[in-house]
Enzyme design. Structure first.
Site, PDB file in Angstrom:
ATOM      1  N   HIS A   3       0.748  -1.039   0.314  1.00  0.00           N
ATOM      2  CA  HIS A   3       0.332  -0.334  -0.072  1.00  0.00           C
ATOM      3  C   HIS A   3       0.760   1.026  -0.079  1.00  0.00           C
ATOM      4  O   HIS A   3       0.936   2.271  -0.937  1.00  0.00           O
ATOM      5  CB  HIS A   3      -0.838  -0.315   1.285  1.00  0.00           C
ATOM      6  CG  HIS A   3      -1.710   1.311   0.864  1.00  0.00           C
ATOM      7  ND1 HIS A   3      -3.048   1.035   1.084  1.00  0.00           N
ATOM      8  CD2 HIS A   3      -1.805   2.007   2.068  1.00  0.00           C
ATOM      9  CE1 HIS A   3      -3.653   2.286   1.705  1.00  0.00           C
ATOM     10  NE2 HIS A   3      -2.720   2.855   1.499  1.00  0.00           N
ATOM     11  N   GLU A   4       1.600   1.799   0.583  1.00  0.00           N
ATOM     12  CA  GLU A   4       2.636   1.884   1.222  1.00  0.00           C
ATOM     13  C   GLU A   4       3.644   2.765   0.004  1.00  0.00           C
ATOM     14  O   GLU A   4       3.799   4.023  -0.585  1.00  0.00           O
ATOM     15  CB  GLU A   4       3.969   2.657   2.201  1.00  0.00           C
ATOM     16  CG  GLU A   4       2.268   2.571   3.631  1.00  0.00           C
ATOM     17  CD  GLU A   4       1.668   2.993   3.500  1.00  0.00           C
ATOM     18  OE1 GLU A   4       1.667   4.626   3.128  1.00  0.00           O
ATOM     19  OE2 GLU A   4       0.609   3.059   4.667  1.00  0.00           O
ATOM     20  N   HIS A  50       2.150   4.209  -2.679  1.00  0.00           N
ATOM     21  CA  HIS A  50       1.663   5.182  -2.683  1.00  0.00           C
ATOM     22  C   HIS A  50       2.984   6.383  -3.071  1.00  0.00           C
ATOM     23  O   HIS A  50       3.096   7.228  -3.856  1.00  0.00           O
ATOM     24  CB  HIS A  50       1.368   5.778  -1.380  1.00  0.00           C
ATOM     25  CG  HIS A  50       0.296   5.930  -0.923  1.00  0.00           C
ATOM     26  ND1 HIS A  50      -0.578   6.473  -1.863  1.00  0.00           N
ATOM     27  CD2 HIS A  50      -0.828   5.582   0.516  1.00  0.00           C
ATOM     28  CE1 HIS A  50      -1.804   6.699  -0.881  1.00  0.00           C
ATOM     29  NE2 HIS A  50      -1.829   5.529  -0.103  1.00  0.00           N
TER      30      HIS A  50
END
Length: 492
Positions: free
Chosen positions: A155-156, A159
């Site tokens: 997820h990070e 980003h």
């Protein structure tokens, strides 16, 4: 009549006659509210997506900024990460690279930072999970423990693959920020923590570009039902029934396609170095074997048990265990899988017949089935692998783990123990005989001993009369001796 015979013939072809009667133990799901979202809120020192007062994903916010050059993201590790934690993060980077590659041609690549790199990410062990958006010199915070699993790292890093400063750059952000999200989810701001509403803002075109992608409930960038709840009530719910959101274990097919489109990937790029995605079972030291396959549009379809919808692709697998014991079966896939166990035969036209149990998600964040079966002896069972939603295809892998072997039956156990023990001593009488055989012979009885000793001694002298017979004769009596003497001369 011919139709009936034909139907019976078809059923006979697809039925697998396997005899197995295991006892199934279901993994119970954890309550959804138990899972804490450690992604940080924007009112803290650094927000979940830093330097982005407005954000989006599923969805790319458009602007004049550039992507990471050639899809290459330099990285370094900050303080607080052990060698093992660093290796785990690098493994997850390799997973992303291989998942989005087209025919092993590089789409994006993470590599260690060199001194000439102007932009790079620093991965640090801080508080919560957060990332600076896009090409910049910023931090990716992955708290350990808490954010150091596959899903949150993915997820990070997604980003970080996007861009920041919304009006000037592009960014990959959250699925629920799409302009069409009102058709798919309901959002409840009144149940959110202060500042959390910034993670649920909607972005309209031309500010946001959805890259011709459909809404992806299974995206690793989609929030879960209770994320950032202030009162234990849902902050967001799917409008459609039987829909799950908030997985944190893998990139969805939608995530993969979005990254490929975002970075204009093709099959003509440089080839990635060889890498085998490791299997990480719950008990790696007890891993017995793995089975890999793929659900395609060539597989048979049926109406799976428990769903009112048709058109589920499926595969039937014979599971044979070599010994009695408790076994865990874990599925790994980027599609939402569903597993069924049958004890004798599987009938696609009657999927409830012979069904022992059904297994959906391991928990609300990991949408792959994981279950335990206990077998009392070496045996075979049927595992039917299908999907949660219809018309889904994709590869999967199943790992079999022996959790604990069962002890053998009591009689067999006694035999095995007896085989390992020294032999029991013989009965007392037999023992006495064996000991007597090893001892020197007992002396004979006294009388026999005397006889044996007498036989070895020189013979006793004969009785006295017998001795006299053996002696020279005694001289005659004196008178008789006188008679035997010559006559004396006459007197003088």
């Amino acid at each position: 009549m011919k139709v009936i015979i034909f139907a019976v013939w078809i059923i006979g072809i697809i039925v697998a006659n396997v005899h197995a009667k295991p006892t199934a133990v279901v993994f119970t799901k954890d309550p959804e509210a138990k899972f804490l979202n450690l992604e940080r809120l924007p009112d803290e020192t650094e927000g979940h997506a830093i330097n982005a007062s407005r954000k989006a994903r599923g969805l790319v916010l458009m602007g004049n900024g550039a992507r990471w050059s050639n899809g290459i993201v330099p990285y370094q590790f900050g303080s607080g990460y052990t060698t093992q934690l660093q290796a785990d993060v690098v493994t997850r980077m390799r997973k992303i690279e291989n998942l989005v590659a087209i025919n092993n041609a590089r789409c994006i690549q993470f590599r260690p930072r060199v001194s000439t790199d102007l932009y790079y990410i620093t991965i640090q062990n801080g508080t919560g999970c957060s990332a600076r958006l896009g090409q910049s010199t910023g931090n990716v915070t992955l708290q350990s423990p808490g954010c150091s699993d596959d899903g949150r790292t993915f997820h990070e890093l997604l980003h970080a693959l996007g861009k920041s400063e919304m009006k000037e750059r592009e960014c990959l952000f959250h699925e629920q920020s799409r302009s069409d999200r009102g058709l798919y989810v309901k959002v409840y701001p009144e149940n959110m923590q202060t500042g959390a509403d910034q993670q649920y803002l909607i972005y309209e075109n031309p500010m946001a570009d959805m890259l011709n992608s459909s809404y992806d409930y299974s995206s690793v960038m989609h929030y879960a039902k209770y994320d950032f709840s202030s009162n234990g009530k849902p902050t967001m719910e799917p409008i459609q029934s039987n829909i799950k959101i908030g997985q944190r274990y893998n990139l969805s097919n939608g995530d993969i396609q979005l990254i490929r489109r975002y970075y204009n990937c093709s099959s003509n790029g440089p080839t990635l170095p060889p890498f085998t995605i490791p299997i990480e079972p719950a008990y790696p030291s007890m891993l017995l074997s793995t089975y890999s396959s793929e659900l395609t549009n060539q597989n048979l379809m049926y109406n799976r048990n428990g769903s009112s919808l048709p058109n589920f692709y499926y595969e039937v697998i014979n599971v044979t265990v070599p010994a009695a014991g408790s076994y865990i079966f874990q599925c790994y896939s980027n599609i939402d899988t569903f597993g069924y166990i049958y004890n004798q035969a599987f009938y696609p036209l009657s999927p409830a017949m012979n069904l022992i149990n059904a297994f959906d998600d391991e928990n609300i964040e990991r949408w792959e089935f994981s279950f335990m079966l206990t077998f009392n002896s070496p045996d075979t069972s049927l595992l039917v692998v299908t999907t949660y939603n219809p018309n889904m295809t994709g590869s999967f892998l199943i790992a079999a783990i022996l959790l604990s072997p069962l002890p053998p039956p009591r009689r067999q156990q006694q035999r095995q123990q007896a085989a390992l023990l020294p032999p029991l001593p013989p009965p007392r009488r037999q023992q006495q005989r064996q000991q007597a055989a090893l001892l020197p012979p007992l002396p004979p009885p006294r009388r026999q001993q005397q006889r044996q000793q007498a036989a070895l001694l020189p013979p006793l002298p004969p009785p006295r009369q017998q001795q006299a017979a053996l002696l020279p004769p005694l001289p005659p009596p004196r008178q008789q001796q006188a008679a035997l003497l010559p006559p004396l001369p006459p007197p003088r």
